[in-house]
Scaffold this motif. Structure first.
Motif, PDB file in Angstrom:
ATOM      1  N   ILE A   5       0.855  -1.207   0.000  1.00  0.00           N
ATOM      2  CA  ILE A   5       0.000   0.000   0.000  1.00  0.00           C
ATOM      3  C   ILE A   5       0.887   1.251   0.000  1.00  0.00           C
ATOM      4  N   LEU A   6       1.921   1.240   0.873  1.00  0.00           N
ATOM      5  CA  LEU A   6       2.814   2.410   0.929  1.00  0.00           C
ATOM      6  C   LEU A   6       3.495   2.616  -0.425  1.00  0.00           C
ATOM      7  N   ASN A   7       3.948   1.527  -1.001  1.00  0.00           N
ATOM      8  CA  ASN A   7       4.624   1.598  -2.290  1.00  0.00           C
ATOM      9  C   ASN A   7       3.697   2.205  -3.354  1.00  0.00           C
ATOM     10  N   GLN A   8       2.441   1.781  -3.327  1.00  0.00           N
ATOM     11  CA  GLN A   8       1.478   2.318  -4.293  1.00  0.00           C
ATOM     12  C   GLN A   8       1.281   3.825  -4.084  1.00  0.00           C
ATOM     13  N   LEU A   9       1.127   4.220  -2.795  1.00  0.00           N
ATOM     14  CA  LEU A   9       0.898   5.645  -2.501  1.00  0.00           C
ATOM     15  C   LEU A   9       2.077   6.507  -2.968  1.00  0.00           C
ATOM     16  N   MET A  10       3.297   6.013  -2.752  1.00  0.00           N
ATOM     17  CA  MET A  10       4.497   6.803  -3.098  1.00  0.00           C
ATOM     18  C   MET A  10       4.736   6.830  -4.608  1.00  0.00           C
ATOM     19  N   ASN A  11       4.031   5.979  -5.350  1.00  0.00           N
ATOM     20  CA  ASN A  11       4.236   5.920  -6.802  1.00  0.00           C
ATOM     21  C   ASN A  11       3.049   6.448  -7.599  1.00  0.00           C
ATOM     22  N   HIS A  12       2.160   7.168  -6.905  1.00  0.00           N
ATOM     23  CA  HIS A  12       0.992   7.718  -7.609  1.00  0.00           C
ATOM     24  C   HIS A  12       1.405   8.730  -8.684  1.00  0.00           C
ATOM     25  N   THR A  13       0.831   8.612  -9.847  1.00  0.00           N
ATOM     26  CA  THR A  13       0.890   9.692 -10.842  1.00  0.00           C
ATOM     27  C   THR A  13      -0.496   9.787 -11.490  1.00  0.00           C
ATOM     28  N   SER A  14      -0.900  10.990 -11.819  1.00  0.00           N
ATOM     29  CA  SER A  14      -2.177  11.147 -12.531  1.00  0.00           C
ATOM     30  C   SER A  14      -2.043  10.581 -13.938  1.00  0.00           C
ATOM     31  N   ILE A  15      -3.064   9.875 -14.376  1.00  0.00           N
ATOM     32  CA  ILE A  15      -3.069   9.263 -15.718  1.00  0.00           C
ATOM     33  C   ILE A  15      -4.026  10.048 -16.610  1.00  0.00           C
ATOM     34  N   ARG A  16      -3.506  10.486 -17.756  1.00  0.00           N
ATOM     35  CA  ARG A  16      -4.319  11.280 -18.693  1.00  0.00           C
ATOM     36  C   ARG A  16      -4.411  10.637 -20.080  1.00  0.00           C
ATOM     37  N   HIS A  17      -3.799   9.462 -20.222  1.00  0.00           N
ATOM     38  CA  HIS A  17      -3.915   8.707 -21.480  1.00  0.00           C
ATOM     39  C   HIS A  17      -4.433   7.320 -21.149  1.00  0.00           C
ATOM     40  N   PHE A  18      -5.524   6.953 -21.813  1.00  0.00           N
ATOM     41  CA  PHE A  18      -6.189   5.693 -21.465  1.00  0.00           C
ATOM     42  C   PHE A  18      -6.287   4.776 -22.668  1.00  0.00           C
ATOM     43  N   LYS A  19      -6.231   3.446 -22.379  1.00  0.00           N
ATOM     44  CA  LYS A  19      -6.568   2.477 -23.419  1.00  0.00           C
ATOM     45  C   LYS A  19      -8.075   2.545 -23.649  1.00  0.00           C
ATOM     46  N   PHE A 111     -15.662  17.979   2.164  1.00  0.00           N
ATOM     47  CA  PHE A 111     -14.657  17.042   2.719  1.00  0.00           C
ATOM     48  C   PHE A 111     -15.019  15.606   2.349  1.00  0.00           C
ATOM     49  N   ASP A 112     -16.270  15.241   2.599  1.00  0.00           N
ATOM     50  CA  ASP A 112     -16.700  13.854   2.325  1.00  0.00           C
ATOM     51  C   ASP A 112     -16.477  13.492   0.848  1.00  0.00           C
ATOM     52  N   ALA A 113     -16.868  14.408  -0.041  1.00  0.00           N
ATOM     53  CA  ALA A 113     -16.726  14.131  -1.481  1.00  0.00           C
ATOM     54  C   ALA A 113     -15.243  14.020  -1.858  1.00  0.00           C
ATOM     55  N   ALA A 114     -14.415  14.897  -1.280  1.00  0.00           N
ATOM     56  CA  ALA A 114     -12.989  14.896  -1.637  1.00  0.00           C
ATOM     57  C   ALA A 114     -12.286  13.645  -1.109  1.00  0.00           C
ATOM     58  N   ILE A 115     -12.634  13.253   0.111  1.00  0.00           N
ATOM     59  CA  ILE A 115     -11.980  12.072   0.694  1.00  0.00           C
ATOM     60  C   ILE A 115     -12.438  10.807  -0.037  1.00  0.00           C
ATOM     61  N   ALA A 116     -13.708  10.766  -0.404  1.00  0.00           N
ATOM     62  CA  ALA A 116     -14.220   9.627  -1.190  1.00  0.00           C
ATOM     63  C   ALA A 116     -13.524   9.573  -2.554  1.00  0.00           C
ATOM     64  N   THR A 117     -13.241  10.739  -3.125  1.00  0.00           N
ATOM     65  CA  THR A 117     -12.533  10.802  -4.414  1.00  0.00           C
ATOM     66  C   THR A 117     -11.172  10.121  -4.298  1.00  0.00           C
ATOM     67  N   GLN A 118     -10.457  10.458  -3.251  1.00  0.00           N
ATOM     68  CA  GLN A 118      -9.115   9.883  -3.087  1.00  0.00           C
ATOM     69  C   GLN A 118      -9.206   8.374  -2.830  1.00  0.00           C
ATOM     70  N   ASN A 119     -10.250   7.945  -2.106  1.00  0.00           N
ATOM     71  CA  ASN A 119     -10.421   6.496  -1.918  1.00  0.00           C
ATOM     72  C   ASN A 119     -10.599   5.785  -3.259  1.00  0.00           C
ATOM     73  N   ILE A 120     -11.369   6.417  -4.170  1.00  0.00           N
ATOM     74  CA  ILE A 120     -11.548   5.812  -5.508  1.00  0.00           C
ATOM     75  C   ILE A 120     -10.206   5.749  -6.227  1.00  0.00           C
ATOM     76  N   MET A 121      -9.448   6.825  -6.138  1.00  0.00           N
ATOM     77  CA  MET A 121      -8.144   6.847  -6.816  1.00  0.00           C
ATOM     78  C   MET A 121      -7.244   5.726  -6.300  1.00  0.00           C
ATOM     79  N   VAL A 122      -7.175   5.583  -4.982  1.00  0.00           N
ATOM     80  CA  VAL A 122      -6.290   4.572  -4.382  1.00  0.00           C
ATOM     81  C   VAL A 122      -6.783   3.168  -4.756  1.00  0.00           C
ATOM     82  N   ALA A 123      -8.102   2.964  -4.683  1.00  0.00           N
ATOM     83  CA  ALA A 123      -8.661   1.649  -5.039  1.00  0.00           C
ATOM     84  C   ALA A 123      -8.402   1.350  -6.513  1.00  0.00           C
TER      85      ALA A 123
END
Ligand SMILES: Cc1cc2nc3c(=O)[nH]c(=O)nc-3n(C[C@H](O)[C@H](O)[C@H](O)COP(=O)(O)O)c2cc1C
Length: 251
Positions: A5-19, A111-123
């Protein structure tokens, strides 16, 4: 300790090109489940999520955000600060719903919407997916409210494009902790100016060597450019938030 989990968090990058591959119903359900398990202020669950599927609506959101690539994502969410659902409960119990209109409850929904957003990103990243959060839906919040039929006491907080990554961008270096983590009270480091020079250079090198969208820009240049841009759009934001019934005058 869960290193993956830590490794994933430290390697986050936004993705703007999708298959060109949509998310499955199961994947979307899992992402919503992750969003729902985020912490929520006073357990009031004051956020909602809209899955945008209509290509015409997506096209319009692409124009509003300035991000044509959102239409290639595997799924597009809009995260909503939502006190409307709790308004229905207040009405059913004949309770004065005034509190739902306060700044406090607007912030709680955001706050709720923003924190839920980040949960989606991490998941999503844990599922081999990637994405980009989009504050730029606020470039025309009135139109987003219309497009999504948002009732009173709701507000569109963020867009979120998720999909199968078609590239792997370089990590964007963050500033040193000494510039943003303070012990006990707020104090910038005594050598803040020289730390900023070093960080400016690091960011300029990052942009200079980046394989896509190469540019020469330090962090300071970036902030200055942002300050110029924010006057161009979103001037009606406060009026729109009030029009949705929030930020009632509490004096
Ligand atoms: C609240 C918020 C709003 C954002 N809005 C946008 C946006 O409208 N468009 C975009 O391309 N990226 C947007 N981003 C993504 C940021 O640009 C990105 O996280 C930042 O540049 C750091 O890059 P990284 O995520 O790859 O580490 C947003 C991020 C956050 C947290």
């Amino acid at each position: 300790m869960n290193d993956s989990i830590l490794n994933q968090l430290m390697n986050h990058t936004s993705i703007r090109h999708f298959k060109n591959q949509p998310l499955s119903v199961k994947q979307v359900t899992t992402l919503i489940d992750a969003a729902q398990h985020a912490s929520t202020s006073t357990f009031s669950q004051q956020s909602s999520i809209i899955s945008v599927r209509d290509p015409k609506v997506k096209d319009e959101l692409a124009v509003i955000t300035g991000h044509p690539w959102l239409t290639n994502s595997g799924h597009y969410f809009v995260m909503i600060a939502d006190q409307y659902r709790n308004l229905q409960i207040a009405k059913a119990h004949q309770v004065d719903p005034y509190v739902l209109q306060t700044t406090d409850k607007f912030l709680a929904g955001v706050f709720d919407a923003a924190i839920a957003t980040q949960n989606i990103m991490v998941a999503a990243e844990a599922m081999g997916l990637g994405g980009t959060i989009m504050g730029s839906i606020l470039n025309d919040s009135d139109r987003v409210i219309q497009l999504l039929d948002l009732p009173e006491l709701t507000f569109p907080v963020l867009g979120l494009a998720i999909g199968y990554p078609a590239d792997q961008p370089e990590l964007k270096p963050r500033m040193p902790q000494t510039m943003m983590h303070f012990d006990g009270s707020y104090h910038l480091p005594a050598d803040f100016d020289s730390q900023l020079v070093d960080y400016d250079q690091l960011i300029a090198e990052y942009y200079g060597t980046r394989s896509s969208n190469e540019r020469q820009e330090s962090f300071s240049h970036h902030i200055v450019a942002e300050l110029g841009r924010s006057h161009e759009v979103r001037q009606d934001l406060l009026a729109t938030i009030k029009q949705q019934g929030f930020l009632i005058d509490e004096s």
